[in-house]
Design a protein around this motif. Structure first.
Motif, short mmCIF file in Angstrom:
data_model
loop_
_atom_site.label_atom_id
_atom_site.label_comp_id
_atom_site.label_asym_id
_atom_site.label_seq_id
_atom_site.Cartn_x
_atom_site.Cartn_y
_atom_site.Cartn_z
N SER A 172 -5.36 9.61 -0.89
CA SER A 172 -6.55 9.27 -1.72
C SER A 172 -6.78 7.84 -2.11
O SER A 172 -5.64 7.29 -2.17
N THR A 173 -7.95 7.44 -2.59
CA THR A 173 -8.08 5.98 -2.60
C THR A 173 -7.56 5.69 -3.95
O THR A 173 -7.00 4.67 -4.37
N ASP A 174 -7.30 6.74 -4.85
CA ASP A 174 -6.73 6.53 -6.49
C ASP A 174 -5.33 6.23 -6.09
O ASP A 174 -4.69 5.29 -6.72
N ARG A 175 -4.78 6.98 -5.03
CA ARG A 175 -2.99 6.78 -4.73
C ARG A 175 -3.00 5.39 -4.47
O ARG A 175 -1.90 4.79 -4.65
N MET A 176 -3.65 5.26 -3.35
CA MET A 176 -3.56 3.62 -2.85
C MET A 176 -3.88 2.53 -3.78
O MET A 176 -2.94 1.63 -3.91
N ALA A 177 -4.92 2.93 -4.60
CA ALA A 177 -5.12 1.89 -5.92
C ALA A 177 -3.78 1.62 -6.53
O ALA A 177 -3.35 0.79 -7.00
N GLN A 178 -3.24 2.80 -6.99
CA GLN A 178 -1.86 2.86 -7.82
C GLN A 178 -0.81 2.09 -7.01
O GLN A 178 0.03 1.45 -7.70
N GLY A 179 -0.77 2.30 -5.81
CA GLY A 179 0.42 1.71 -5.06
C GLY A 179 0.19 0.04 -5.00
O GLY A 179 1.24 -0.73 -5.27
N TYR A 180 -1.09 -0.12 -4.85
CA TYR A 180 -1.32 -1.82 -4.84
C TYR A 180 -1.14 -2.40 -6.32
O TYR A 180 -0.56 -3.28 -6.70
N GLU A 181 -1.43 -1.46 -7.24
CA GLU A 181 -1.45 -2.06 -8.88
C GLU A 181 0.03 -2.36 -8.88
O GLU A 181 0.60 -3.37 -9.67
N ALA A 182 1.24 -1.53 -8.32
CA ALA A 182 2.61 -1.48 -8.59
C ALA A 182 2.98 -3.19 -7.81
O ALA A 182 3.78 -3.69 -8.44
N VAL A 183 2.19 -3.25 -6.72
CA VAL A 183 2.70 -4.51 -6.17
C VAL A 183 2.02 -5.71 -6.84
O VAL A 183 2.92 -6.57 -6.93
N TYR A 184 0.64 -5.52 -7.27
CA TYR A 184 0.27 -6.64 -8.06
C TYR A 184 1.22 -6.97 -9.22
O TYR A 184 1.44 -8.20 -9.53
N ARG A 185 1.75 -5.86 -9.90
CA ARG A 185 2.44 -6.30 -11.04
C ARG A 185 3.98 -7.08 -10.55
O ARG A 185 4.36 -7.82 -11.30
N LEU A 186 4.50 -6.60 -9.58
CA LEU A 186 5.56 -7.27 -9.11
C LEU A 186 5.36 -8.79 -8.84
O LEU A 186 6.29 -9.66 -9.16
N LEU A 187 4.17 -8.76 -8.26
CA LEU A 187 4.03 -10.18 -7.92
C LEU A 187 3.65 -11.31 -9.20
O LEU A 187 4.07 -12.29 -9.27
N VAL A 188 2.84 -10.88 -10.05
CA VAL A 188 2.50 -11.65 -11.29
C VAL A 188 3.75 -11.75 -12.31
O VAL A 188 3.73 -12.76 -12.92
N ALA A 189 4.80 -10.94 -12.07
CA ALA A 189 6.00 -11.03 -12.82
C ALA A 189 6.85 -11.89 -12.14
O ALA A 189 7.75 -11.98 -12.59
N GLY A 190 6.65 -12.58 -10.97
CA GLY A 190 7.32 -13.63 -10.28
C GLY A 190 8.19 -12.92 -9.14
O GLY A 190 9.28 -13.75 -8.77
N ALA A 191 8.07 -11.76 -8.75
CA ALA A 191 8.64 -11.34 -7.44
C ALA A 191 8.20 -11.88 -6.37
O ALA A 191 7.27 -11.22 -5.55
#
Length: 351
Positions: A319-338
């Protein structure tokens, strides 16, 4: 959100990348994010804001480097830390120029990350987080700075669904290329005694040459050819089809057409290459075989599968909702400095 300058979002016909981005933008907006889509042309159909870097779509120049470079240069000029938190780039060259941006970049790798493309990705700015679209894709080049793995997705609500197995021909739906195996599809259907529809993208010189030299001599009364079908025509073909055949001859990084087929209730008969086992549940939403010689029997047997199981599988896992959740997790890693690869990938798995 940055897409290549070739096609609109969503695309009128061929364009898996653009179809995925359409669903992702809409889902992120539903989640409360402010999303700006940078592309080309005058129109878009997403819930986000739209900024065009060039008035006309650049599809006629597909394959040239300069249109994409010029597009990215204009995008980089427009991105400031005051307006954006991060960039999600879907272009080929984007990871190479992302270091010039005022904010961090997540880049989804849509192709096979080996050979020349692998060399480009290997020179990615280390502040860029790469995202794979399948675990198989990631395994082909594990040394790249992967930040996560998120499967592509779609909204099954946008697809009609058939209540019973299709009674029409077997459907092959792809671009005319030896990688996609249309010749194998013809031979498998002929051996199974089943009619076939070849619905293919065929407007680039290499595609036209391959069709003329390899596919056309194999045609007969049992094969119908449809060139460059638009979205409504594609959906009609999927709804009518007995099954989708995927006799791929390369390591397919994903294969959106398999999700599209299953979303209508059409099962998939495919060879075990690339991401196929991540998308298709063998014996439930399709039949996966190891050798081309096994395809005819699978084509005859596939009608025993339940269309409702195909639709439910896509709705549950892609689902697109599931995909968005996956990318949100990636975004958080990146803005946290990973900015180096995560020890364990952010992952949205098929099952």
């Amino acid at each position: 959100m940055v897409v290549p300058p070739w096609l609109s979002v969503p695309p009128p016909g061929y364009g898996g990348l653009e179809q995925v981005v359409h669903g992702l933008v809409d889902a992120l907006v539903e989640h409360g994010h402010a999303v700006t889509l940078f592309g080309a042309g005058r129109h878009h159909g997403t819930a986000g804001d739209f900024v065009s870097t060039v008035e006309d779509l650049q599809y006629a120049r597909l394959g040239e480097a300069l249109p994409e470079l010029a597009h990215l240069a204009r995008v980089n000029d427009l991105i400031t830390a005051d307006d954006f938190d991060l960039v999600h780039d879907h272009t080929t060259i984007g990871p190479l120029v992302a270091g010039r941006r005022a904010v961090p970049t997540v880049a989804t790798v849509h192709g096979n990350p080996v050979g020349e493309y692998g060399a480009v990705l290997g020179d990615t700015d280390r502040g860029v987080g790469l995202v794979a679209i399948s675990h198989a894709q990631r395994r082909w080049n594990p040394t790249l700075p992967w930040l996560g793995t998120v499967h592509n997705a779609m909204d099954v609500r946008e697809f009609p669904q058939k209540p019973a197995p299709g009674r029409g021909p077997v459907l092959w739906l792809a671009r005319f290329s030896p990688d996609k195996g249309p010749d194998l599809a013809i031979r498998a259907c002929r051996a199974a005694g089943l009619p076939l529809t070849l619905a293919g993208k065929c407007n680039e010189p290499a595609e036209q040459r391959y069709f003329t030299e390899v596919v056309e001599p194999l045609l007969g009364e049992d094969v119908e050819v449809v060139f460059n079908a638009d979205r409504p025509a594609t959906l009609r073909l999927l709804m009518d089809a007995r099954c989708l055949i995927m006799p791929i001859q390369w390591e397919e990084p994903f294969g959106m057409v398999m999700l599209e087929a299953m979303a209508t209730g059409t099962p998939v008969v495919a060879l075990r290459r690339g991401a196929v086992p991540e998308l298709v549940v063998d014996g439930v939403t399709g039949l996966i075989r190891d050798r081309a010689e096994e395809l005819p029997a699978a084509l005859r047997a596939v009608v025993r599968l339940d269309p409702a199981e195909c639709v439910a599988h896509v709705a549950r896992h892609f689902s697109t909702d599931r995909m968005a959740q996956g990318y949100e997790a990636v975004y958080r890693l990146l803005v946290a400095g990973a900015t180096t690869p995560a020890r364990e990938p952010t992952s949205i798995t098929a099952r």
